[in-house]
Motif scaffolding. Structure first.
Motif, PDB file in Angstrom:
ATOM      1  N   LEU A 140       0.782  -1.007   0.020  1.00  0.00           N
ATOM      2  CA  LEU A 140      -0.080   0.201  -0.144  1.00  0.00           C
ATOM      3  C   LEU A 140       0.903   1.328  -0.134  1.00  0.00           C
ATOM      4  O   LEU A 140       1.930   1.474   0.636  1.00  0.00           O
ATOM      5  CB  LEU A 140      -0.892   0.089   1.339  1.00  0.00           C
TER       6      LEU A 140
ATOM      7  N   THR B 221      -2.280   5.912   1.353  1.00  0.00           N
ATOM      8  CA  THR B 221      -3.226   5.052   1.626  1.00  0.00           C
ATOM      9  C   THR B 221      -3.247   4.336   3.115  1.00  0.00           C
ATOM     10  O   THR B 221      -4.106   4.439   3.902  1.00  0.00           O
ATOM     11  CB  THR B 221      -3.328   3.677   0.724  1.00  0.00           C
ATOM     12  N   LEU B 222      -2.100   4.080   3.419  1.00  0.00           N
ATOM     13  CA  LEU B 222      -1.838   3.416   4.838  1.00  0.00           C
ATOM     14  C   LEU B 222      -2.312   4.520   5.840  1.00  0.00           C
ATOM     15  O   LEU B 222      -2.821   4.393   6.774  1.00  0.00           O
ATOM     16  CB  LEU B 222      -0.382   2.997   5.214  1.00  0.00           C
TER      17      LEU B 222
ATOM     18  N   ARG C 248      -4.487   7.089   5.352  1.00  0.00           N
ATOM     19  CA  ARG C 248      -6.023   7.183   5.317  1.00  0.00           C
ATOM     20  C   ARG C 248      -6.837   5.937   5.942  1.00  0.00           C
ATOM     21  O   ARG C 248      -7.765   6.026   6.525  1.00  0.00           O
ATOM     22  CB  ARG C 248      -6.428   7.246   3.746  1.00  0.00           C
ATOM     23  N   LYS C 249      -5.923   4.678   5.863  1.00  0.00           N
ATOM     24  CA  LYS C 249      -6.537   3.582   6.538  1.00  0.00           C
ATOM     25  C   LYS C 249      -6.252   3.545   8.152  1.00  0.00           C
ATOM     26  O   LYS C 249      -6.517   2.357   8.697  1.00  0.00           O
ATOM     27  CB  LYS C 249      -6.221   2.342   5.851  1.00  0.00           C
ATOM     28  N   LYS C 250      -5.408   4.568   8.708  1.00  0.00           N
ATOM     29  CA  LYS C 250      -5.024   4.491   9.955  1.00  0.00           C
ATOM     30  C   LYS C 250      -4.369   3.462  10.343  1.00  0.00           C
ATOM     31  O   LYS C 250      -4.533   3.055  11.381  1.00  0.00           O
ATOM     32  CB  LYS C 250      -6.388   4.660  10.623  1.00  0.00           C
TER      33      LYS C 250
ATOM     34  N   GLU D 188      -3.957   0.313   9.165  1.00  0.00           N
ATOM     35  CA  GLU D 188      -4.364  -0.892   8.703  1.00  0.00           C
ATOM     36  C   GLU D 188      -3.843  -1.162   7.316  1.00  0.00           C
ATOM     37  O   GLU D 188      -3.880  -0.701   6.309  1.00  0.00           O
ATOM     38  CB  GLU D 188      -6.019  -0.954   8.384  1.00  0.00           C
ATOM     39  N   ASP D 189      -2.938  -2.429   7.425  1.00  0.00           N
ATOM     40  CA  ASP D 189      -2.251  -2.742   6.195  1.00  0.00           C
ATOM     41  C   ASP D 189      -2.611  -3.839   5.421  1.00  0.00           C
ATOM     42  O   ASP D 189      -2.006  -4.204   4.520  1.00  0.00           O
ATOM     43  CB  ASP D 189      -0.655  -2.892   6.662  1.00  0.00           C
TER      44      ASP D 189
ATOM     45  N   ASP E 292     -10.015  -3.974   2.921  1.00  0.00           N
ATOM     46  CA  ASP E 292     -10.456  -3.019   3.990  1.00  0.00           C
ATOM     47  C   ASP E 292     -11.816  -3.253   4.826  1.00  0.00           C
ATOM     48  O   ASP E 292     -11.762  -3.371   5.767  1.00  0.00           O
ATOM     49  CB  ASP E 292     -10.660  -1.588   3.113  1.00  0.00           C
ATOM     50  N   LYS E 293     -12.728  -3.759   3.955  1.00  0.00           N
ATOM     51  CA  LYS E 293     -14.008  -4.214   4.736  1.00  0.00           C
ATOM     52  C   LYS E 293     -14.214  -5.776   4.276  1.00  0.00           C
ATOM     53  O   LYS E 293     -15.000  -6.267   4.533  1.00  0.00           O
ATOM     54  CB  LYS E 293     -15.217  -3.327   4.295  1.00  0.00           C
TER      55      LYS E 293
END
Length: 148
Positions: free
Chosen positions: A63, A67-68, A70-72, A74-75, A80-81
């Protein structure tokens, strides 16, 4: 099926083609075998999502830093979901198997979209090598042929 799907051209796969031809000659209705292959492909693709690799075993592109952020932190890639992974599906008929995703962004990730800076992360396809999807699909077809 909108989104992304795989189409298989079996040229050069003589044993698989011969088995399919024999199945069609003997029974005509391949839907039970194709449904079993569809279920197998769901498992195979879910396993690759866990490993975050393309069908050829190549790791997915990491990523991007933005992006990392934005996803706080979460790698997990393409998870994502979990929709892309969890909504893979198949449709089996008497002589055809469609496998893929009806999510519009599935094609974006499968092929990438350079103009938006989205790299290709191929997730649909058949694994080769030690964990060979073709071998498993052939075994399923041969079992079906023997039962016919």
């Amino acid at each position: 099926m909108a989104g992304a799907f795989i189409q298989v051209n079996l040229k050069g796969q003589t044993e698989l083609v011969a088995t399919l031809n024999q199945l069609m000659k003997n029974g005509g209705d391949l839907s039970p075998a194709l449904s079993q292959i569809g279920e197998y492909l769901l498992e195979s693709h879910h396993a690759r999502f866990q490993l975050e690799v393309a069908p050829d075993g190549t790791p997915w592109e990491p990523l991007a830093p933005e992006t990392l952020k934005r996803k706080k932190g979460e790698d997990r890639i393409l998870q994502d979901k979990g929709y892309l992974r969890d909504l893979l599906s198949y449709e089996a008929s008497i002589n055809q198997l469609l496998f893929g995703s009806n999510l519009e962004y599935a094609a974006t990730h499968q092929f990438g979209r350079e103009e938006d800076g989205i790299v290709q992360r191929e997730f649909l396809g058949f694994t080769t090598g030690p964990w060979n999807d073709g071998d498993e699909m052939l075994a399923i077809l041969q079992d079906h042929l023997q039962a016919s």
